[in-house]
Design an enzyme around this catalytic site. Sequence first.
Site, PDB file in Angstrom:
ATOM      1  N   GLY A 151      71.314  12.157   8.963  1.00  0.00           N
ATOM      2  CA  GLY A 151      72.095  10.918   8.904  1.00  0.00           C
ATOM      3  C   GLY A 151      72.454  10.441   7.511  1.00  0.00           C
ATOM      4  O   GLY A 151      72.795   9.269   7.330  1.00  0.00           O
ATOM      5  N   CYS A 169      66.594  25.360  16.798  1.00  0.00           N
ATOM      6  CA  CYS A 169      67.869  25.073  17.454  1.00  0.00           C
ATOM      7  C   CYS A 169      67.608  24.500  18.849  1.00  0.00           C
ATOM      8  O   CYS A 169      66.903  25.117  19.644  1.00  0.00           O
ATOM      9  CB  CYS A 169      68.725  26.318  17.567  1.00  0.00           C
ATOM     10  SG  CYS A 169      70.236  25.980  18.515  1.00  0.00           S
TER      11      CYS A 169
HETATM   12  O1  RRO Z   1      74.543  26.179  17.042  1.00  0.00           O
HETATM   13  C1  RRO Z   1      73.959  25.172  17.491  1.00  0.00           C
HETATM   14  O2  RRO Z   1      74.170  24.745  18.633  1.00  0.00           O
HETATM   15  C2  RRO Z   1      72.980  24.421  16.698  1.00  0.00           C
HETATM   16  C3  RRO Z   1      72.014  25.005  15.913  1.00  0.00           C
HETATM   17 BR1  RRO Z   1      71.909  26.845  15.638  1.00  0.00          BR
HETATM   18  C4  RRO Z   1      71.036  24.200  15.278  1.00  0.00           C
HETATM   19  O3  RRO Z   1      70.108  24.655  14.570  1.00  0.00           O
HETATM   20  N1  RRO Z   1      71.110  22.862  15.451  1.00  0.00           N
HETATM   21  C5  RRO Z   1      72.071  22.287  16.225  1.00  0.00           C
HETATM   22  O4  RRO Z   1      72.099  21.070  16.368  1.00  0.00           O
HETATM   23  N2  RRO Z   1      72.999  23.079  16.821  1.00  0.00           N
END
Ligand code: RRO
Length: 307
Positions: A257, A146
């Site tokens: 994408g 993340c």
């Molecule tokens: O929740 C998020 O901000 C988030 C997660 Br957990 C993730 O794995 N990938 C992303 O782009 N956002």
Amino acid sequence: MTSLRRSPSARAGSPLISDLNLLGLSEPVINASGTFDAIAARRAFGNALLERFPFAAYVTKTVTIAPRQGNPPPRLYELPAGLMNSIGLPNKGLEGFLAEDLPKLAELPVPLIVNVMGNTHDDVSRLVESVGERDEVSALELNVSCPNVKTGLTFGADPREVAGLLDAVRARTGKPLIVKLTPNCASPADVAAAAEQHGADAVSLINTLRGMALHRGEPWLGGGTGGVSGPAVRAIALAQVAEVSARVNLPVIGMGGVQCGRHADDLLRAGADLVAVGTESFRDPLAGERVREELRALRPGRFFVPG
Ligand code: RRO
């Protein structure tokens, strides 16, 4: 334990038909974690959602041990060819997920993959054990990628960190463990190889690419930076899926994408065994079904050969 391991002949086989039957799926299109809220969709569409579920398996939004509010708004920024998010993992926490969400998700007509993330090995071990012991759950996806949390271990960028995490959690469940890789590192293939050597059953990629948007000289997103997804990242996803697939002998779930069957087909040709639709589902909630149908038209006949 359900086996996700690629048969030795898979790489040498026809590029048009995978002989890997991941989780017993008959179709290769699933969702990317956090991009399709099946509980909200069920509220909106009722049982019609179950009769016409757009994906062959369902991957949940990330679950953490404690409940989280997520990042401050704004959380989204539209890009010329994509989306940037700084959601920050809002979720009910493990107990809330098990008590409130899991019973609803168990009604979906497809295998359930639960995405989990923790700040420590102990957290991830607890998540893996508690979620893995539930019969409703077919597999777990470990989110080590993340881009939107500033605390916690940066598990996903370093092969040694991923190896250490798997050493800590592998024995906590007999269910398949899928490691979700980050594109924000020197070598996703090195991380994938470490995951393979330390007991992962599959890898998924790519998560979002870290980005930033300024508004009058200040970061627009509440979290400061965000994760870029959508068409803008497709070429990167394709290159990384090709590199990772060539390096490991594990099933690969490719995403980044995908907007149509041709894009899914490209990822499969690059070496993916399954393909996930993510950002496109925000624009078109039935994108998964459309991509599946377009892919079927491109690849007539059965996708998976029974093993
Ligand atoms: O929740 C998020 O901000 C988030 C997660 Br957990 C993730 O794995 N990938 C992303 O782009 N956002």
